[in-house]
Scaffold this motif. Sequence first.
Motif, PDB file in Angstrom:
ATOM      1  N   THR A  68       0.804  -1.225   0.000  1.00 59.41           N
ATOM      2  CA  THR A  68       0.000   0.000   0.000  1.00 59.41           C
ATOM      3  C   THR A  68       0.838   1.277   0.000  1.00 59.41           C
ATOM      4  OG1 THR A  68      -0.246  -0.428   2.331  1.00 59.41           O
ATOM      5  CG2 THR A  68      -2.148  -0.858   0.953  1.00 59.41           C
ATOM      6  N   PRO A  71       9.107  -1.204   4.709  1.00 58.99           N
ATOM      7  CA  PRO A  71       8.825  -1.799   6.023  1.00 58.99           C
ATOM      8  C   PRO A  71       7.380  -2.296   6.138  1.00 58.99           C
ATOM      9  CG  PRO A  71       9.956   0.302   6.276  1.00 58.99           C
ATOM     10  CD  PRO A  71       9.666   0.151   4.815  1.00 58.99           C
ATOM     11  N   LEU A  72       6.451  -1.536   5.563  1.00 55.18           N
ATOM     12  CA  LEU A  72       5.048  -1.965   5.652  1.00 55.18           C
ATOM     13  C   LEU A  72       4.839  -3.292   4.919  1.00 55.18           C
ATOM     14  CD1 LEU A  72       2.175  -1.224   6.653  1.00 55.18           C
ATOM     15  CD2 LEU A  72       1.750  -0.368   4.366  1.00 55.18           C
ATOM     16  N   GLU A  90     -10.565  -5.464   4.562  1.00 55.05           N
ATOM     17  CA  GLU A  90     -11.307  -4.726   5.588  1.00 55.05           C
ATOM     18  C   GLU A  90     -10.522  -3.529   6.094  1.00 55.05           C
ATOM     19  OE1 GLU A  90     -12.526  -7.127   8.893  1.00 55.05           O
ATOM     20  OE2 GLU A  90     -13.779  -8.365   7.587  1.00 55.05           O
ATOM     21  N   ARG A  91      -9.214  -3.637   6.070  1.00 57.14           N
ATOM     22  CA  ARG A  91      -8.384  -2.551   6.593  1.00 57.14           C
ATOM     23  C   ARG A  91      -7.838  -1.611   5.536  1.00 57.14           C
ATOM     24  NH1 ARG A  91      -9.005  -6.472   9.506  1.00 57.14           N
ATOM     25  NH2 ARG A  91      -9.111  -6.230  11.757  1.00 57.14           N
ATOM     26  N   PHE A  92      -7.535  -2.167   4.363  1.00 56.17           N
ATOM     27  CA  PHE A  92      -6.888  -1.333   3.341  1.00 56.17           C
ATOM     28  C   PHE A  92      -7.717  -1.225   2.061  1.00 56.17           C
ATOM     29  CE2 PHE A  92      -3.418  -3.087   5.932  1.00 56.17           C
ATOM     30  CZ  PHE A  92      -2.775  -1.928   6.309  1.00 56.17           C
ATOM     31  N   ARG A 117       2.480 -10.632   8.741  1.00 58.10           N
ATOM     32  CA  ARG A 117       1.110 -10.886   9.180  1.00 58.10           C
ATOM     33  C   ARG A 117       0.487 -12.035   8.371  1.00 58.10           C
ATOM     34  NH1 ARG A 117      -2.954  -8.394  12.448  1.00 58.10           N
ATOM     35  NH2 ARG A 117      -1.273  -7.164  13.300  1.00 58.10           N
ATOM     36  N   ASP A 126       5.893  -5.936   7.183  1.00 57.36           N
ATOM     37  CA  ASP A 126       4.863  -6.158   8.212  1.00 57.36           C
ATOM     38  C   ASP A 126       3.723  -6.995   7.651  1.00 57.36           C
ATOM     39  OD1 ASP A 126       6.373  -4.609   9.817  1.00 57.36           O
ATOM     40  OD2 ASP A 126       5.055  -2.860   9.794  1.00 57.36           O
ATOM     41  N   LEU A 127       3.332  -6.669   6.421  1.00 57.33           N
ATOM     42  CA  LEU A 127       2.219  -7.403   5.806  1.00 57.33           C
ATOM     43  C   LEU A 127       2.605  -8.853   5.539  1.00 57.33           C
ATOM     44  CD1 LEU A 127       0.877  -4.632   3.389  1.00 57.33           C
ATOM     45  CD2 LEU A 127      -0.316  -5.562   5.350  1.00 57.33           C
ATOM     46  N   PHE A 173      -9.345 -10.034   5.623  1.00 61.60           N
ATOM     47  CA  PHE A 173      -8.759  -9.282   6.729  1.00 61.60           C
ATOM     48  C   PHE A 173      -8.082  -8.014   6.208  1.00 61.60           C
ATOM     49  CE2 PHE A 173      -4.978  -8.215   9.197  1.00 61.60           C
ATOM     50  CZ  PHE A 173      -5.457  -8.144  10.490  1.00 61.60           C
TER      51      PHE A 173
END
Lengths: 176, 157
Positions: B45, B58-59, B86-88, B66, B62-63, B83
Amino acid sequence: MNVRALLPLLGFLVLVGFLGFGLYNDPKKIPSPLIGKAAAAFDLPDINNPDKRITNKDFLGKVSLFNFWATWCPTCREEHPLLVDFAKRTNVPVYGVNHKDDRKEALRWLQAYGDPYLANAFDPQGTIGIDYGVIALPETFLIDKKGVIRFKKAGPITSKDIEEILLPLIKKLEQE
Amino acid sequence: MKYFSLIAFLLVCSVNANAALNLYPFDDEVKKERFANLIDELRCTVCQNQTIGASNAPLAKDLRDRVYRMIQEGRSDEQIKNFLVERFTDFVLYKPPVKSSTYLLWLGPSALFFIAIIFLLINIRKRSVTESDEIDPEQHKRVQELLKEQQKDNNHA
């Protein structure tokens, strides 16, 4: 004048329209699907006092502002005075998440620039960032008394956001 | 020799891809495969032209972490994608679902293609009408018949 001769021009104008739309449409501006959803659960240590925990349950019973920040983020520095001012002017609790940061640096920053936060959760791994759909810091959420996200701003909040969106919305939500 | 640099390049690429996967150990080949497919389908993103598998942001890491965790927890591909959506939003999917807000995206290119074909057909037809100065055998037959008839009429007269 032949109408057909105008066709290429028409096609060109349509193309210009699309390009203009693309130019003025920020691809980083991803709409938040989290508005109206419960603030995600988390349980993190307080940055000032690691024995104390900060959780999403702290949001219950009052309207609160929830801000993701870090000392490595220049726009957070830009936003910071507004948060300090906001905390002084209102009695809305401001909760923070210090995201992927160094504790010492963060405490130094708060001492130097003022601490608008009622409590600051320390999240050096950035674990709750994904739960809140955080893409780039700073990001700010307004959470209602039931712990539901009602507003989100990706990027620094501005004084215009505070005056025109946050304050009126807070007034409304406090009445709910 | 001609292909040497290309082969070398591809080898380097494959080493990189494997290195990324090796950071996430799986005891099960199916899960490993699923992970490889998912990180290749999800979009980073912050760096929107890369998948979370390809990006160094870095994101993206993290993804990946996850997604890895959710696979290990036994969640299905569908659950993992939901999941993240719903967030992005659908932005995280390189293959967005077909729905009213994405019709233009999915149907636009084929619609343009059909419009182009229609224009092409119209043009071809027009050209064949205006430019051909030959007549086909059927028309030729008809002309013959008309001439014959006229001749008959003339004879009667």
